[in-house]
Design an enzyme around this catalytic site. Structure first.
Site, mmCIF file in Angstrom:
data_model
loop_
_atom_site.group_PDB
_atom_site.id
_atom_site.type_symbol
_atom_site.label_atom_id
_atom_site.label_comp_id
_atom_site.label_asym_id
_atom_site.label_seq_id
_atom_site.Cartn_x
_atom_site.Cartn_y
_atom_site.Cartn_z
ATOM 1 N N VAL A 64 0.817 -1.223 0.000
ATOM 2 C CA VAL A 64 0.000 0.000 0.000
ATOM 3 C C VAL A 64 0.852 1.276 0.000
ATOM 4 C CG1 VAL A 64 -2.030 -1.067 1.069
ATOM 5 C CG2 VAL A 64 -0.283 0.022 2.524
ATOM 6 N N ASN A 90 -6.314 -0.434 7.134
ATOM 7 C CA ASN A 90 -5.812 -1.098 8.344
ATOM 8 C C ASN A 90 -4.304 -1.343 8.326
ATOM 9 O OD1 ASN A 90 -5.913 -3.235 10.670
ATOM 10 N ND2 ASN A 90 -5.118 -4.357 8.898
ATOM 11 N N SER A 142 -4.760 4.775 16.243
ATOM 12 C CA SER A 142 -4.195 4.179 17.467
ATOM 13 C C SER A 142 -4.410 5.180 18.589
ATOM 14 C CB SER A 142 -2.685 3.948 17.293
ATOM 15 O OG SER A 142 -2.087 3.684 18.558
ATOM 16 N N TYR A 156 5.730 6.664 15.452
ATOM 17 C CA TYR A 156 4.530 5.886 15.112
ATOM 18 C C TYR A 156 3.289 6.728 15.415
ATOM 19 C CZ TYR A 156 0.976 2.204 15.791
ATOM 20 O OH TYR A 156 -0.164 1.432 15.750
ATOM 21 N N ALA A 157 3.306 7.373 16.589
ATOM 22 C CA ALA A 157 2.163 8.200 16.998
ATOM 23 C C ALA A 157 1.915 9.329 16.001
ATOM 24 C CB ALA A 157 2.409 8.764 18.396
ATOM 25 N N LYS A 160 -0.102 8.070 13.218
ATOM 26 C CA LYS A 160 -1.491 7.806 13.598
ATOM 27 C C LYS A 160 -2.261 9.109 13.849
ATOM 28 C CE LYS A 160 -1.343 3.394 13.151
ATOM 29 N NZ LYS A 160 -2.161 2.734 12.113
HETATM 30 P P1 NAD Z 1 -0.042 -6.867 12.376
HETATM 31 O O1 NAD Z 1 1.402 -6.598 12.244
HETATM 32 O O2 NAD Z 1 -0.494 -8.161 12.934
HETATM 33 O O3 NAD Z 1 -0.795 -6.654 10.992
HETATM 34 C C1 NAD Z 1 -0.478 -5.599 10.125
HETATM 35 C C2 NAD Z 1 -0.928 -5.981 8.738
HETATM 36 O O4 NAD Z 1 -0.543 -4.940 7.824
HETATM 37 C C3 NAD Z 1 -0.258 -7.280 8.256
HETATM 38 O O5 NAD Z 1 -1.220 -8.060 7.598
HETATM 39 C C4 NAD Z 1 0.788 -6.768 7.282
HETATM 40 O O6 NAD Z 1 1.104 -7.703 6.275
HETATM 41 C C5 NAD Z 1 0.085 -5.544 6.709
HETATM 42 N N1 NAD Z 1 1.024 -4.634 6.055
HETATM 43 C C6 NAD Z 1 2.167 -4.113 6.574
HETATM 44 N N2 NAD Z 1 2.798 -3.370 5.647
HETATM 45 C C7 NAD Z 1 2.046 -3.439 4.519
HETATM 46 C C8 NAD Z 1 2.180 -2.898 3.222
HETATM 47 N N3 NAD Z 1 3.227 -2.149 2.893
HETATM 48 N N4 NAD Z 1 1.220 -3.179 2.309
HETATM 49 C C9 NAD Z 1 0.161 -3.954 2.622
HETATM 50 N N5 NAD Z 1 -0.019 -4.499 3.837
HETATM 51 C C10 NAD Z 1 0.915 -4.250 4.771
HETATM 52 O O7 NAD Z 1 -0.592 -5.669 13.261
HETATM 53 P P2 NAD Z 1 -2.032 -5.329 13.844
HETATM 54 O O8 NAD Z 1 -1.851 -5.174 15.283
HETATM 55 O O9 NAD Z 1 -3.067 -6.241 13.328
HETATM 56 O O10 NAD Z 1 -2.217 -3.868 13.214
HETATM 57 C C11 NAD Z 1 -3.274 -3.495 12.351
HETATM 58 C C12 NAD Z 1 -3.464 -1.997 12.440
HETATM 59 O O11 NAD Z 1 -3.863 -1.662 13.760
HETATM 60 C C13 NAD Z 1 -2.187 -1.206 12.167
HETATM 61 O O12 NAD Z 1 -2.504 -0.040 11.431
HETATM 62 C C14 NAD Z 1 -1.707 -0.838 13.554
HETATM 63 O O13 NAD Z 1 -0.912 0.323 13.535
HETATM 64 C C15 NAD Z 1 -3.024 -0.634 14.259
HETATM 65 N N6 NAD Z 1 -2.943 -0.735 15.714
HETATM 66 C C16 NAD Z 1 -2.538 -1.888 16.330
HETATM 67 C C17 NAD Z 1 -2.482 -1.924 17.717
HETATM 68 C C18 NAD Z 1 -2.054 -3.148 18.479
HETATM 69 O O14 NAD Z 1 -1.880 -3.060 19.694
HETATM 70 N N7 NAD Z 1 -1.905 -4.291 17.855
HETATM 71 C C19 NAD Z 1 -2.833 -0.791 18.464
HETATM 72 C C20 NAD Z 1 -3.236 0.353 17.800
HETATM 73 C C21 NAD Z 1 -3.298 0.374 16.431
#
Ligand code: NAD
Length: 253
Positions: A64, A90, A142, A156-157, A160
């Site tokens: 993406v 996402n 986030s 990172y923040a 977001k």
């Molecule tokens: P994760 O690492 O398990 O999943 C992230 C997904 O994004 C994976 O499927 C990965 O392959 C995909 N991805 C990464 N780079 C990509 C790219 N260049 N092109 C296409 N896909 C790509 O993490 P998660 O915890 O499921 O995170 C999902 C979202 O939620 C993220 O945006 C993350 O910042 C946000 N988030 C997560 C948390 C947490 O505590 N896990 C908290 C707040 C926000």
């Protein structure tokens, strides 16, 4: 007409970035359960993508953060589906980096995927979303983006916080097309992002640490976030746009 809760997305075309694991996969499976037609953009995890295809999910390999790839994905979706009803931005990465260890390359990588990825996806797919009768965008932000602090997450923040302002401004710009734009800001959710590479003991220590940072004394599960994404994407949220729903168990620090 009474519509079954489990059919809210019957025949709706749902684009989910990064839907092969973690929160994205929970979102994909939740839409599938409600008879939607999920399309997942993924950049790695071939095995997971294959498993999703076996369940009827349409997958497209796409980084993406690469605008050309996103544009090509849009052409595929246009040919196969003709329109999109919901976009869930996402995909994201978290590279921990204290401010005093600032590194251009790491920072740019996060900006490219977390922020540019959402902009490219929304921009390229917008013509297809405008064809929907009730289009919706849900961005995964986030609680870091609203200022909740954790070690090494300043940059990172920033990405977001960008997602949050993108949400609010897009709601303003796209309302005239009937498109609603909202975000979910999760707290600590158990996924590879937070737990990969940790042994059982370290993982439990982390859970304990983050449980104790919430009033509810619990950590988040991907399904907790998926439920909110489905609500915001559904007609039940038809009067909601430009909003950020924080789902973090009630952080107390
Ligand atoms: P994760 O690492 O398990 O999943 C992230 C997904 O994004 C994976 O499927 C990965 O392959 C995909 N991805 C990464 N780079 C990509 C790219 N260049 N092109 C296409 N896909 C790509 O993490 P998660 O915890 O499921 O995170 C999902 C979202 O939620 C993220 O945006 C993350 O910042 C946000 N988030 C997560 C948390 C947490 O505590 N896990 C908290 C707040 C926000």
């Amino acid at each position: 007409m009474v519509v079954s809760y489990h059919m809210r997305f019957k025949d709706k075309v749902i684009l989910i970035t990064g839907g092969t694991r973690g929160i994205g996969r929970a979102i994909t499976e939740a839409f599938l359960r409600e008879e939607g037609l999920p399309i997942v953009l993924y950049n790695s995890a071939e095995n997971e993508a294959k498993k999703l295809r076996e369940k009827g999910v349409f997958t497209i390999k796409c980084d993406v953060g690469n605008r050309d790839e996103v544009k090509k994905s849009k052409e595929v979706v246009e040919k196969e589906f003709g329109r999109v009803d919901v976009i869930v931005n996402n995909a994201g990465i978290m590279v921990l980096m204290p401010f005093e260890e600032f590194d251009d390359e790491k920072y740019n990588k996060m900006i490219k995927i977390n922020l540019n990825g959402a902009i490219y996806t929304t921009y390229e797919f917008l013509p297809l979303l405008k064809l929907s009768k009730n289009g919706a965008i849900v961005n995964i932000a986030s609680n870091a983006g609203i200022g909740t602090a954790a070690e090494g997450t300043t940059f990172y923040a920033i990405t977001k916080a960008g997602i949050i302002i993108l949400t609010r401004r897009l709601a303003f710009e796209l309302g005239k097309y009937g498109i609603r734009v909202n975000a979910v800001a999760p707290g600590w959710v158990e996924t590879d992002m937070t737990l990969s590479g940790k042994n059982q003991e370290d993982a439990e220590k982390l859970r304990e640490l983050f449980r104790n940072k919430t009033v509810l004394k619990t950590t988040g599960k991907p399904e907790d976030i998926a439920n909110i994404v489905l609500f915001l994407s559904s007609d039940e949220a038809r009067y909601i746009t430009g909003q950020v729903i924080v789902a973090d168990g009630g952080r107390i620090d």
